[in-house]
Structure formats: structure tokens, C-alpha cells
Design an enzyme around this catalytic site. Structure first.
Site, short mmCIF file in Angstrom:
data_model
loop_
_atom_site.label_atom_id
_atom_site.label_comp_id
_atom_site.label_asym_id
_atom_site.label_seq_id
_atom_site.Cartn_x
_atom_site.Cartn_y
_atom_site.Cartn_z
N ARG A 90 0.95 -1.27 0.05
CA ARG A 90 0.05 -0.09 -0.09
C ARG A 90 0.93 1.18 -0.06
O ARG A 90 0.60 2.11 -0.64
CB ARG A 90 -0.82 -0.04 1.22
CG ARG A 90 -1.81 1.18 1.29
CD ARG A 90 -2.51 1.44 2.69
NE ARG A 90 -3.40 2.71 2.72
CZ ARG A 90 -4.43 2.75 3.58
NH1 ARG A 90 -4.57 1.65 4.42
NH2 ARG A 90 -4.82 3.89 3.56
N ASN A 144 -10.81 -4.02 -1.33
CA ASN A 144 -10.71 -2.95 -2.19
C ASN A 144 -9.62 -3.40 -3.64
O ASN A 144 -8.72 -4.38 -3.16
CB ASN A 144 -10.15 -1.68 -1.69
CG ASN A 144 -11.30 -1.01 -0.96
OD1 ASN A 144 -12.28 -0.81 -1.58
ND2 ASN A 144 -10.73 -0.36 -0.05
N CYS A 164 -19.12 -1.40 1.09
CA CYS A 164 -18.29 -0.51 1.30
C CYS A 164 -18.81 0.22 2.42
O CYS A 164 -20.03 0.41 2.60
CB CYS A 164 -17.93 0.20 -0.03
SG CYS A 164 -16.75 1.88 0.38
N HIS A 194 -16.08 4.13 -4.93
CA HIS A 194 -15.23 5.09 -4.19
C HIS A 194 -15.56 6.22 -5.47
O HIS A 194 -14.60 6.94 -5.79
CB HIS A 194 -14.01 4.53 -4.20
CG HIS A 194 -13.73 3.91 -3.17
ND1 HIS A 194 -12.31 3.56 -2.67
CD2 HIS A 194 -14.45 3.46 -1.91
CE1 HIS A 194 -12.44 2.93 -1.38
NE2 HIS A 194 -13.63 2.79 -1.10
N TYR A 244 -13.71 10.46 -1.95
CA TYR A 244 -12.92 10.31 -3.14
C TYR A 244 -12.78 11.01 -4.26
O TYR A 244 -12.02 11.00 -5.17
CB TYR A 244 -13.11 8.72 -3.21
CG TYR A 244 -12.66 7.68 -2.26
CD1 TYR A 244 -11.14 7.02 -2.25
CD2 TYR A 244 -13.62 7.39 -1.23
CE1 TYR A 244 -10.98 6.32 -1.07
CE2 TYR A 244 -13.38 6.61 -0.30
CZ TYR A 244 -12.14 5.91 -0.36
OH TYR A 244 -11.60 5.37 1.01
#
Length: 421
Positions: A90, A144, A164, A194, A244
Site C-alpha cells: 500500500r 478493495n 463499502c 469510491h 474520493y
């Protein structure tokens, strides 16, 4: 009832356990299996999970295992919460895209594509194991990028619904601002995972009064502050975009912001170290306050609600989920995965009708869906050219030189997770 959580060693898991314990009348679990290859983390999380159940008087049994096949066998539902490559991967997703002036984020842009490429093959392998051991089990995906992963699962014929926590976060926030019970707030929530907008906030259900205009007039400052966007953006849109959307509406400003502070992944990694130390304390028998800063607010409530409805229990009749479009948004293919309000029961999720969308929103949805088509193709078949095309199609990239540079960077940073590289 048996549930399995693949990725059960996550520091998120005590949030889920707390929800299972508190909401046991809605979802009466008899056996909960936490599955994770990281045995050391699993032992710590599993110990705390058992103490939480014991403190709250939950009679269910909690089992931990690193064996996926054994863990998912005979499960009524399997919840996926994976992070292939961990926080280290990440951290890379959030940093190398910045080198060419593009947003570095784990679920969108180039970083989001990298995560999809790492994740889709692993999830599909797990889903096949579920199908072999129990073909009737529901798969609930919280991994995700949820939209792309859920689409991969559905195209492979699995019984899957994506989840989500953005929508339930808005529901709880709006309920506080309006001083009503959360169950009274129904969102006209539409878009892709998102990439969503709240186009209406209704009291009482899908046919209830839309109080969004009054909400924005009275509480617009608070809403905008939570979104980290200027109120002017919210006022001009006349809807509430998800957090987002700031990556699209304020791209360059966000890039500069990200360049001047530590990555979110590095912050979370430090938080996880502290949480795991706390989980090892035999006196701890509740989720610690620090976990609220880890993210995933209200995740457990959303998961319980969805699982209860899919398994024929007492979940809410309408829930925001990720599921196949099937004509709901007529400008998208039927097999696109959208995030909308749906009617959910033991047969699955069926999207509610959505009024014609403003082209301002529909255009971006169509653009990102095109990217997701290409991203899934790259995840399933591999190859530098497919990665390049997906990056070129993404509206946060869209330039040939950037797509070339990002393709090389993505492959270089993820080679160990890409079988074809």
C-alpha cells in the site's frame, strides 16, 4: 450459522467482532472462523475476538486457521477482507504515482490499478475454493478495489455482493445532523465504488421526503469539512460527493498535499503495530478506541445487515451494495458493477431504479467504468500493454507519457505479485 472471514488476522477484525457480538439477534452466528496466513497476527486477533464474545455474552464459537479450505468449508457466508502485499505494498501504491504528478492512492488511479492486479487473482482462487467446498455460500467482498473485485467474482459465476462503508458513514453522519434515528435516513446513493454521490437524503424510505437541500443549507459547512472540500464545490454540485471525488475535483492540490506529508500507509502501519500490542493484552476484552482511527467506521453494522439479509434473516430491506448494473444505469453495460441502493434478500441484491443522472456525474461514471473494464482484463490476463491501456483510460492519468512511466513503475514495484511479469 457459520461465517468465515478470510483476512481474519487484520487489525480491522475486532471492529467486525464487536458488531457480531452486539447484533447477535440480527445475525445469530454459531461458529465464526477467522482465516489468515499470518499465524502470529491471527493468534492475537483471535484471542481478543474470543474475549469480546465472552464479555458480551455471545455463545458462538470462534475458530482460527491458516487453512482456507478448512476455514470456508460449510460456511453460510464468506467475508473477504484481504490486503495482498500488506501495508508495504500500500505504501508503494501511495508514493510512486506521485513521481509523475499523479495521485498516489490505494484504490484509485495507478495505485488502485496495482492493488487490483495483485488482488483479483488471489480473490478468484479463494472463491473457487469456496465453491468447491460449499457452492451455496455467499461471498461478501470488502476487499478493495471493491467494484473491480466484485465484478471479477460475478463474471466467474460466484454468489457475490460487494460492500463499502462510505454509504453507511454518510447515513450515520446525516442522521446526527438531522437528529433522527439512522434507520430513518435513506440515501439516493449512486455511482461506482469510491466514485459516488448522494443525490437525495430521504426520511423514512425510498419514497420519503428529500431533505438534502435543507441539509446542505443548514449543515453545508460541516458536510464540506468532513469531505475535505470547499463548501463551494458541494453547493455548486447540489449533491454530496464521496470523499474520493476530491481526487478528481482537486487533483493537483491533493497531489501537492500528498507530497508534503507521510503516506497514509506509513501512519496505518505504525497504528497497526500499536494495535497488535494492545490485542496481546489478556485483560483487553473490547475494541480499543485507537481502532476508530484505523478506518472502516460502521463496517461491522453494514456487514451484519448485509449478511443477515442474504441469509434470510432480519437485515434492512434496502442497503447500499456493489452489484451488477443490469440496466439500472442505461449508459453502462449490464455486467458493470455499480454501487447503489438495492433490495437485498436470500436471492441477492437487486438495484432500485435510479432517475436519469446529470451528465456531470454520468460522464465520469462511464469513463471510470471503461477503465475498470480494462483493469479487470489486465488483472485476469496480464501483460504490459493491458496495464498501459488501463492507465491511459483512467481520467486521473490520461496522458501517454504518464501512462508509459506509470506502467513501468507499477510492474517494477509489484513484480513479486504478478505471475506474468
Amino acid at each position: 450459522m457459520k461465517l468465515a472471514v478470510v483476512g481474519g488476522g487484520s487489525t480491522y477484525t475486532p471492529e467486525l467482532i464487536d458488531g457480531f457480538a452486539r447484533l447477535r439477534d440480527t445475525l445469530p452466528i454459531e461458529e465464526l472462523v477467522l482465516v489468515d496466513p499470518a499465524a502470529d497476527r491471527l493468534e492475537l486477533v483471535g484471542g481478543l475476538a474470543r474475549r469480546i464474545f465472552a464479555k458480551q455474552g455471545h455463545p458462538g464459537r470462534i475458530v482460527t486457521t491458516s487453512d482456507v479450505d478448512a476455514g470456508v468449508a460449510d460456511a453460510d457466508a464468506v467475508l473477504l477482507q484481504l490486503r495482498v502485499g500488506g501495508q508495504a505494498a500500500r505504501n508503494q501504491d501511495e508514493t510512486w504515482p506521485l513521481e509523475c504528478g499523479c495521485v498516489g492512492q490505494e484504490t484509485t488511479g495507478a495505485g488502485g490499478l496495482a492493488k487490483a492486479l495483485r488482488t483479483v487473482p488471489v480473490v478468484l482462487d479463494i472463491a473457487e475454493r469456496v465453491r468447491r467446498t460449499n457452492p451455496n455460500a455467499w461471498i461478501i467482498d470488502f476487499t478493495n478495489p471493491v467494484g473491480i473485485v466484485t465484478r471479477a467474482l460475478l463474471q466467474a459465476g460466484h454468489k457475490a455482493v460487494g460492500l463499502c462503508n462510505v454509504a453507511i458513514g454518510f447515513q450515520r453522519k446525516f442522521a446526527r445532523l438531522l437528529d433522527v434515528a439512522p434507520g430513518q435516513v435513506h440515501l439516493d446513493h449512486v455511482g461506482l465504488n469510491h466514485l459516488t454521490w448522494e443525490t437525495g437524503v430521504r426520511l423514512g424510505g425510498p419514497e420519503g421526503e428529500d431533505v438534502l437541500p435543507a441539509l446542505l443549507e443548514q449543515h453545508g459547512d460541516a458536510v464540506a469539512e468532513d469531505l475535505h472540500m470547499p463548501r463551494a464545490i458541494v453547493d455548486r454540485l447540489g449533491v454530496v460527493p464521496s470523499y474520493y471525488l476530491r481526487y478528481y475535483y482537486q487533483h493537483d492540490a491533493v497531489v501537492e498535499e500528498l507530497r508534503t506529508k507521510p503516506s497514509r500507509a506509513s501512519e496505518v502501519a505504525e497504528m497497526e503495530r500499536t494495535l497488535l500490542e494492545m490485542y496481546g493484552d489478556p485483560a483487553l476484552d473490547e475494541k480499543p478506541e485507537l481502532l476508530a482511527k484505523r478506518g472502516g467506521a460502521f463496517y461491522s453494522e453494514a456487514a451484519v445487515d448485509l449478511a443477515a439479509s442474504l441469509l434470510g434473516g432480519g437485515g434492512s430491506p434496502y442497503q447500499v451494495v456493489n452489484t451488477a448494473n443490469n440496466g439500472t444505469l442505461p449508459f453502462l453495460p449490464d455486467d458493470a458493477v455499480i454501487e447503489v441502493q438495492a433490495s437485498v434478500d436470500g436471492k441477492g441484491a437487486r438495484p432500485l431504479a435510479v432517475p436519469r443522472l446529470d451528465p456531470l456525474f454520468a460522464g465520469l461514471i462511464a469513463n471510470v467504468t471503461g477503465y475498470e473494464d480494462l483493469a479487470l482484463d489486465a488483472a485476469l490476463r496480464g501483460g504490459r500493454d493491458r496495464v498501459f491501456k488501463a492507465l491511459l483510460a483512467h481520467p486521473l492519468i490520461g496522458q501517454y507519457a504518464y501512462a508509459e512511466q506509470l506502467t513501468d513503475s507499477l510492474i517494477a514495484h509489484n513484480r513479486e505479485h504478478l505471475a506474468w511479469a
